[in-house]
Every structure is written in C-alpha cells, then in structure tokens.
Enzyme design. Structure first.
Site, short mmCIF file in Angstrom:
data_model
loop_
_atom_site.label_atom_id
_atom_site.label_comp_id
_atom_site.label_asym_id
_atom_site.label_seq_id
_atom_site.Cartn_x
_atom_site.Cartn_y
_atom_site.Cartn_z
N HIS A 1 -21.25 -61.35 -4.55
CA HIS A 1 -21.88 -59.99 -4.62
C HIS A 1 -22.75 -59.87 -3.34
CE1 HIS A 1 -22.50 -56.88 -7.79
NE2 HIS A 1 -22.87 -56.30 -6.58
N ASP B 1 -13.41 -52.01 -10.69
CA ASP B 1 -14.49 -52.76 -9.97
C ASP B 1 -15.77 -52.87 -10.73
OD1 ASP B 1 -14.96 -53.93 -7.26
OD2 ASP B 1 -16.99 -52.78 -7.99
N LYS C 1 -17.57 -60.19 -9.57
CA LYS C 1 -18.42 -60.63 -8.69
C LYS C 1 -19.50 -61.49 -9.14
CE LYS C 1 -18.26 -55.87 -6.63
NZ LYS C 1 -18.64 -54.81 -7.85
N TYR D 1 -23.48 -55.86 -13.50
CA TYR D 1 -23.42 -54.66 -14.19
C TYR D 1 -23.69 -54.88 -15.83
CZ TYR D 1 -21.46 -53.37 -9.50
OH TYR D 1 -21.16 -53.39 -8.42
N1 LIG Z 1 -21.09 -54.45 -3.96
C1 LIG Z 1 -22.05 -53.84 -4.00
O1 LIG Z 1 -23.21 -54.35 -3.88
C2 LIG Z 1 -22.05 -52.44 -4.78
C3 LIG Z 1 -23.18 -51.45 -4.78
C4 LIG Z 1 -23.08 -50.44 -5.53
C5 LIG Z 1 -21.82 -50.07 -5.96
N2 LIG Z 1 -20.95 -50.65 -5.84
C6 LIG Z 1 -19.50 -50.41 -6.43
O2 LIG Z 1 -19.17 -49.08 -5.97
C7 LIG Z 1 -18.91 -48.18 -7.10
C8 LIG Z 1 -19.05 -46.72 -6.76
O3 LIG Z 1 -20.66 -46.64 -6.27
P1 LIG Z 1 -21.67 -45.83 -6.85
O4 LIG Z 1 -21.52 -46.09 -8.44
O5 LIG Z 1 -23.05 -46.71 -6.49
O6 LIG Z 1 -21.58 -44.52 -6.41
P2 LIG Z 1 -20.60 -43.28 -6.00
O7 LIG Z 1 -19.36 -43.62 -6.49
O8 LIG Z 1 -21.04 -43.14 -4.59
O9 LIG Z 1 -21.17 -42.27 -7.04
C9 LIG Z 1 -21.49 -41.99 -8.23
C10 LIG Z 1 -22.33 -40.83 -8.38
O10 LIG Z 1 -21.72 -39.73 -8.15
C11 LIG Z 1 -21.54 -38.74 -9.18
N3 LIG Z 1 -20.10 -38.43 -9.03
C12 LIG Z 1 -18.93 -39.25 -9.04
N4 LIG Z 1 -17.80 -38.10 -8.88
C13 LIG Z 1 -18.43 -36.99 -8.72
C14 LIG Z 1 -17.84 -35.71 -8.37
N5 LIG Z 1 -16.48 -35.37 -8.41
N6 LIG Z 1 -18.36 -34.61 -8.19
C15 LIG Z 1 -20.00 -34.85 -8.04
N7 LIG Z 1 -20.64 -35.82 -8.46
C16 LIG Z 1 -19.62 -36.99 -8.80
C17 LIG Z 1 -21.70 -39.71 -10.63
O11 LIG Z 1 -21.96 -38.88 -11.36
P3 LIG Z 1 -21.59 -38.82 -12.86
O12 LIG Z 1 -21.26 -40.21 -13.26
O13 LIG Z 1 -22.87 -38.35 -13.68
O14 LIG Z 1 -20.61 -38.00 -13.03
C18 LIG Z 1 -22.58 -40.68 -9.99
O15 LIG Z 1 -23.93 -40.21 -10.06
C19 LIG Z 1 -19.72 -48.84 -8.08
O16 LIG Z 1 -19.28 -48.16 -9.38
C20 LIG Z 1 -19.62 -50.13 -8.03
O17 LIG Z 1 -18.22 -50.47 -8.39
C21 LIG Z 1 -20.84 -51.94 -5.36
#
Ligand SMILES: NC(=O)c1ccc[n+]([C@@H]2O[C@H](COP(=O)([O-])OP(=O)(O)OC[C@H]3O[C@@H](n4cnc5c(N)ncnc54)[C@H](OP(=O)(O)O)[C@@H]3O)[C@@H](O)[C@H]2O)c1
Length: 281
Positions: free
Chosen positions: A109, A46, A76, A51
């Site tokens: 988005h 994704d 997106k 990004y």
């Molecule tokens: N459509 C939208 O508006 C929107 C907005 C936000 C996000 N997104 C999508 O959703 C995806 C995921 O959301 P996100 O990146 O915001 O947050 P997330 O996946 O909820 O969390 C990522 C964070 O959690 C940590 N983490 C990941 N796995 C872990 C584990 N097993 N144990 C401990 N910590 C862990 C990562 O640290 P490290 O990297 O340091 O390991 C990072 O700091 C994004 O990458 C994007 O593709 C979309």
C-alpha cells in the site's frame, strides 16, 4: 452494456481500465455499493486491508451471481505488516476476509521509507512468493516514487505490474507516471476526481458543458485517454452509473491539453507525500 477496455500488464494478465473504489465506504454500506456497481457492469473492485471492508466486497461478489473469474479484485498490504512473516499472515487474512482463494492483484500500500529500516525490498520479495504460488495473479505497488522503483529494479527480479499513485488534474505526478510507462509498469490513478474537488474547476465545467457531459465524466475520460487505470468511489447510485458511462465519447486533444495545464504540482497533492507517510495505525 458498456465495453470497458482492458490494459495488458507486464506479466501477461489484463485489468479492466475502469473499476470501482471502496476507500472510505463504511463496511455496512460496502456490500450495497458494490452490488450496485456490479449490476451496472463494473468488473473491477479496488479495496485494501486498511479500508476494513474486504469481507463485504467478497460478500457482494458472491451475492451477484457472477463467477469469481469475471471480476478483477485488488487488495493491499496494510502498513503494519511489512515484515515478511507479518506480510504472509496479512495476505492469508485478506484472502480469508474476501472469502477467495486468490486475488487478481495485491499491492504494497505504501513504501514507508522511514520505517522498517527503509526495507520495502524484503516486503516486495514476499509478494513475489504470493505470485509464485498463484494466490496473487499479479503483484504491484502503491505510492512508490521513482527512487523506490529503481531500488526494486536493482535488487529484485519481478517488475511491479502496476504502481497505484495519487493522480488527478491538480497533481499529474508526471515523473512517476512516465517512469512507469518507460518500464512497463501500468499507472493506476487514485483519487481520480481529487475526491470531488476538481469537479468545480471552471475549465472542467466549461469542457463538460460543451461536451454535454458531467464534470466527473470529463475528468474520468481524461484519465482514460491518457492511459490511466481508474476506480472512482461513490456511494450514490446515480454517480456510480455516471462514472461508468465513459466509452461513448471522446475529448479533443486541445481539451486534454487544457486539463493537463491544471497541474499544480506538489501544491495539488491531497494525501501524504509517500516519502513521509509513516502511519501504521
Ligand atoms: N493506494 C492509495 O493509497 C489510495 C488512496 C486513496 C484512494 N485509493 C483508491 O482510489 C479510489 C478512488 O479515490 P477516492 O475514493 O479517494 O476519491 P475519488 O474517487 O476521486 O472521489 C470520491 C468522491 O467523489 C464523489 N463523487 C464520485 N463520483 C462523483 C460524481 N460523478 N459527481 C460528483 N461527485 C462524485 C464521491 O461522493 P459520494 O460517494 O458521496 O457519491 C466521493 O466523495 C479509492 O476508493 C481507493 O480504491 C487508493
């Protein structure tokens, strides 16, 4: 290799329920993180124009030796390009950055109801063109509230295949999720771990200890059992692996209920509210 279930979309295509998100991964780290994910078996990535790392996602896929058709890739439309001609140019640019002749899924988005005279309808009709010409196999939206989805239903012909919304144990976003369920729109849960914050919750920690799993695995398994599509982000190889190992255990119904009970409603939201989001930078 772990078997990731697929979710069937309303247009007949299917999407792996678990993928890899690359938000906030700097471009210079994206190819390596994506390489690790693909090597571990992830087959769904994704990304987004916003990004700034579509190019590196495409590079990683080509370097992996996998066929393009083996990996489901989402991108997106960025917020500055909602007008139809801008959206057409932006989509061309997304394909060129990725180095692909199609994406599996392309999303608006954010709805941006306070910008463009509130017209996300003509933007959606422009995405319908991309689906019709085959360059987007599926099209969907992100951060759409129920009233935005109702307006699309009233004024357009194609129902979004997915709605990608903020959803984690502190924000169940139940009204939007259940609207999707009732109307054949699959829910993708962004920030499924609330960027790590929910992993310290005592309820999550206790369930993880009892299940001999990590807190992240418990939260991601909760999403999977509720039917959400998820793509956790990590640049830590051990976590990328851990987040993929979700399909050899199950949470009991009582644990699902306890995690549902952590919902804080609006107070649990991390990102901007979709009605007010107006960033186009
Ligand atoms: N459509 C939208 O508006 C929107 C907005 C936000 C996000 N997104 C999508 O959703 C995806 C995921 O959301 P996100 O990146 O915001 O947050 P997330 O996946 O909820 O969390 C990522 C964070 O959690 C940590 N983490 C990941 N796995 C872990 C584990 N097993 N144990 C401990 N910590 C862990 C990562 O640290 P490290 O990297 O340091 O390991 C990072 O700091 C994004 O990458 C994007 O593709 C979309």
């Amino acid at each position: 290799m772990t078997d990731v279930p697929s979710i069937q979309l309303n247009d007949g295509n299917s999407i792996p329920q678990l993928g890899f998100g690359v938000f906030q991964i700097p471009p210079e780290e994206t190819a390596e993180a994506t390489r690790v994910a693909l090597e571990l078996g992830y087959r769904h990535i994704d990304t987004a124009e916003m990004y700034g790392n579509e190019r590196e996602v495409g590079e990683a896929l080509r370097a992996s030796g996998l066929d393009r058709g083996e990996v489901f890739v989402t991108s997106k439309l960025n917020n500055g390009y909602h007008r139809p001609d801008d959206a057409r140019r932006a989509f061309d640019q997304t394909l060129s950055e990725l180095g692909f002749d199609y994406v599996d899924l392309f999303l608006i988005h954010w709805p941006l109801p306070t910008l463009y005279d509130g017209d996300y309808v003509s933007t959606w009709k422009t995405l319908e063109e991309f689906k019709a010409d085959g360059r987007a196999r599926s099209i969907g939206v992100s951060n759409f509230e129920v009233d935005h989805l109702e307006r699309l239903a009233a004024e357009t012909d194609v129902v979004p295949a997915v709605n990608q919304i903020e959803l984690h144990p502190y924000l169940l976003n139940e009204e939007v999720r259940s609207y999707g369920e009732e109307h054949g729109i699959a829910t993708e849960a962004w920030s499924p771990l609330k960027q790590g914050e929910v992993l310290r919750d005592p309820v999550i920690v206790e369930i993880a200890e009892r299940a001999a799993r990590t807190p992240a695995q418990v939260v991601l398994r909760w999403h999977v059992q509720r039917g959400n599509i998820v793509f956790p982000k990590s640049t830590t190889p051990e976590r990328i692996r851990e987040n993929f190992e979700l399909f050899d255990f199950e949470l009991e119904p009582g644990d699902i209920e306890r995690i549902n009970g952590l919902d804080r409603g609006e107070a649990g939201r991390n990102g901007p509210h979709p009605d007010r989001m107006a960033y186009t930078g």
